[in-house]
Scaffold this motif. Structure first.
Motif, PDB file in Angstrom:
ATOM      1  N   SER A   1       1.390  -1.070   0.071  1.00 53.71           N
ATOM      2  CA  SER A   1      -0.188  -0.497  -0.334  1.00 53.71           C
ATOM      3  C   SER A   1       0.723   1.728  -0.038  1.00 53.71           C
ATOM      4  O   SER A   1       2.468   1.315   0.701  1.00 53.71           O
ATOM      5  CB  SER A   1      -1.157  -0.105   0.912  1.00 53.71           C
ATOM      6  OG  SER A   1      -1.846   1.197   1.368  1.00 53.71           O
ATOM      7  N   ASN A   2       0.603   2.004  -0.079  1.00 51.97           N
ATOM      8  CA  ASN A   2       1.235   4.002  -0.313  1.00 51.97           C
ATOM      9  C   ASN A   2       1.173   4.052   1.194  1.00 51.97           C
ATOM     10  O   ASN A   2       1.903   5.265   1.135  1.00 51.97           O
ATOM     11  CB  ASN A   2      -0.056   4.753  -1.106  1.00 51.97           C
ATOM     12  CG  ASN A   2      -0.112   4.358  -2.736  1.00 51.97           C
ATOM     13  OD1 ASN A   2       0.949   3.560  -3.608  1.00 51.97           O
ATOM     14  ND2 ASN A   2      -0.916   4.428  -3.987  1.00 51.97           N
ATOM     15  N   SER A   3       1.082   3.498   2.295  1.00 50.13           N
ATOM     16  CA  SER A   3       0.368   4.512   3.391  1.00 50.13           C
ATOM     17  C   SER A   3       0.281   3.414   4.092  1.00 50.13           C
ATOM     18  O   SER A   3      -0.568   2.459   4.123  1.00 50.13           O
ATOM     19  CB  SER A   3      -0.967   5.629   3.509  1.00 50.13           C
ATOM     20  OG  SER A   3      -0.556   5.843   4.768  1.00 50.13           O
ATOM     21  N   ILE A   4       1.254   2.730   5.093  1.00 52.85           N
ATOM     22  CA  ILE A   4       1.075   2.126   6.112  1.00 52.85           C
ATOM     23  C   ILE A   4       1.356   2.238   7.579  1.00 52.85           C
ATOM     24  O   ILE A   4       2.357   3.234   7.799  1.00 52.85           O
ATOM     25  CB  ILE A   4       2.286   0.703   5.690  1.00 52.85           C
ATOM     26  CG1 ILE A   4       2.193   0.166   4.175  1.00 52.85           C
ATOM     27  CG2 ILE A   4       1.738  -0.187   6.804  1.00 52.85           C
ATOM     28  CD1 ILE A   4       2.665  -0.864   4.073  1.00 52.85           C
ATOM     29  N   GLY A   5       0.124   2.297   8.759  1.00 50.74           N
ATOM     30  CA  GLY A   5       0.653   2.493   9.829  1.00 50.74           C
ATOM     31  C   GLY A   5       0.990   0.855  10.572  1.00 50.74           C
ATOM     32  O   GLY A   5       0.514   0.089  10.972  1.00 50.74           O
ATOM     33  N   THR A   6       0.222   1.626  11.589  1.00 52.35           N
ATOM     34  CA  THR A   6       0.135   0.569  12.758  1.00 52.35           C
ATOM     35  C   THR A   6      -1.180  -0.120  12.407  1.00 52.35           C
ATOM     36  O   THR A   6      -1.706  -1.162  13.929  1.00 52.35           O
ATOM     37  CB  THR A   6       0.000   1.739  13.997  1.00 52.35           C
ATOM     38  OG1 THR A   6      -0.757   2.344  14.454  1.00 52.35           O
ATOM     39  CG2 THR A   6       1.464   2.297  14.181  1.00 52.35           C
ATOM     40  N   ASP A   7      -2.394   0.617  12.662  1.00 54.63           N
ATOM     41  CA  ASP A   7      -3.657  -0.595  11.927  1.00 54.63           C
ATOM     42  C   ASP A   7      -3.737  -0.344  10.770  1.00 54.63           C
ATOM     43  O   ASP A   7      -3.434  -0.288   9.883  1.00 54.63           O
ATOM     44  CB  ASP A   7      -5.350   0.577  12.760  1.00 54.63           C
ATOM     45  CG  ASP A   7      -4.759   2.055  14.020  1.00 54.63           C
ATOM     46  OD1 ASP A   7      -4.359   0.763  14.655  1.00 54.63           O
ATOM     47  OD2 ASP A   7      -5.017   2.753  13.700  1.00 54.63           O
ATOM     48  N   CYS A   8      -4.977  -1.547  10.908  1.00 62.89           N
ATOM     49  CA  CYS A   8      -4.786  -2.590   9.706  1.00 62.89           C
ATOM     50  C   CYS A   8      -5.556  -1.696   8.092  1.00 62.89           C
ATOM     51  O   CYS A   8      -6.892  -0.216   8.554  1.00 62.89           O
ATOM     52  CB  CYS A   8      -5.658  -3.407   9.516  1.00 62.89           C
ATOM     53  SG  CYS A   8      -5.738  -4.875  10.575  1.00 62.89           S
TER      54      CYS A   8
END
Length: 294
Positions: free
Chosen positions: A149-156
């Protein structure tokens, strides 16, 4: 001819350690150095030194052999223990547990209660369990699929990578429904079928805490293998194994070998124990890539 002295010196350097080890043994066996200190003097001191060297060399050799035997015995005990646990569970867990029965009513009936599957136990040599399989690290997954993905954080989050998205499928596998790479789903199906044949009660009480989930690893900046659809978290009877507790649910121990046979890594072998977690190994991913499946 100028090279001759250098060659002689090099040969002497190579042979010196060998002479140090084997010459004392030769001298003793030929009677040149007699293993006796009755006469005293320098010869007796030299004899003592030679005999001590020989004795220490034999002792080191014996200790090395004993270590090899001990390691082999521990490995065999580990394998026997897992086999015994699986056999015991299979023999005691085939009939359906009566949820209303008390412990007295179920005792001696040959029925394994669900509480036994979720009790936590130690795993012998857990950090060695996954060998010889190798872990698929972030660099391996990025090389295969690119960023999920272009944006990956700590939430799904969601998969936005078209290449990876085309390889994902959603399917019911036994009692659970998950989204993963298609070959991973097929492999998981074989694992779950083996669990069903081995222990129907455990099979019926399998659940999942999630498979595909684009996020970072807990407490890390690296991308989780869940982000690529190559990992799944399992729960038993609705209960999750405690993260980093150092122990694991008995039910997870019983099914771990089925995953390993399919080329999956078990999170119990991580430095930060994560026993509910199973992921496809780098070895298996390479195999699927070679076959053109991913």
């Amino acid at each position: 001819m100028r090279l001759l002295p250098a060659i002689i010196l090099a040969v002497a350097i190579v042979l010196a350690p060998l002479m140090w080890i084997f010459l004392p043994r030769f001298l003793v066996t030929q009677g040149i150095l007699v293993p006796s200190i009755s006469t005293g003097g320098e010869g007796a001191t030299l004899n003592n030194m030679v005999l001590e060297m020989v004795r220490l060399e034999d002792l080191i050799f014996d200790l090395q052999k004993q270590q090899e035997r001990t390691q082999a015995e521990m490995q065999a005990m580990n394998e026997d223990l897992r086999a015994a646990i699986r056999t015991a569970a299979a023999n005691t867990g085939r009939s359906t547990v009566n949820p209303g029965a008390t412990s007295d009513q179920t005792a001696g009936t040959g029925t394994m209660e669900m509480s036994q599957y979720t009790q936590v136990v130690n795993v012998l040599e857990r950090t060695e369990y996954n060998k010889p399989l190798s872990i698929a690290y972030q660099r391996d997954l990025l090389a295969l699929f690119g960023p999920p993905s272009n944006s990956i954080g700590t939430d799904c989050g969601r998969v936005t990578n078209p290449k990876l998205k085309a390889l994902l499928k959603t399917r019911s596998v036994g009692p659970i429904k998950v989204t993963m790479l298609e070959p991973a789903l097929e492999s998981l199906g074989r694992v779950v079928e083996n669990i069903r044949k081995s222990d129907p009660v455990l099979y019926e009480n399998l659940g999942t805490a999630g498979a595909l989930c684009v996020r970072k690893i807990r407490g890390s900046s690296s991308i989780s293998n869940h982000s690529f659809g190559t990992a799944i978290d399992l729960k038993i009877n609705g209960l999750l194994d405690q993260f980093t507790g150092g122990k694991t649910q008995l039910g997870l121990v019983l099914i771990a070998d089925f995953f390993k046979q399919e080329g999956w890594i078990w999170g119990a072998g991580f430095g930060r124990e994560d026993s509910m977690h199973f992921e496809v190994s780098r070895d298996k991913l390479k195999e699927w890539r070679k076959e053109g499946r991913i």
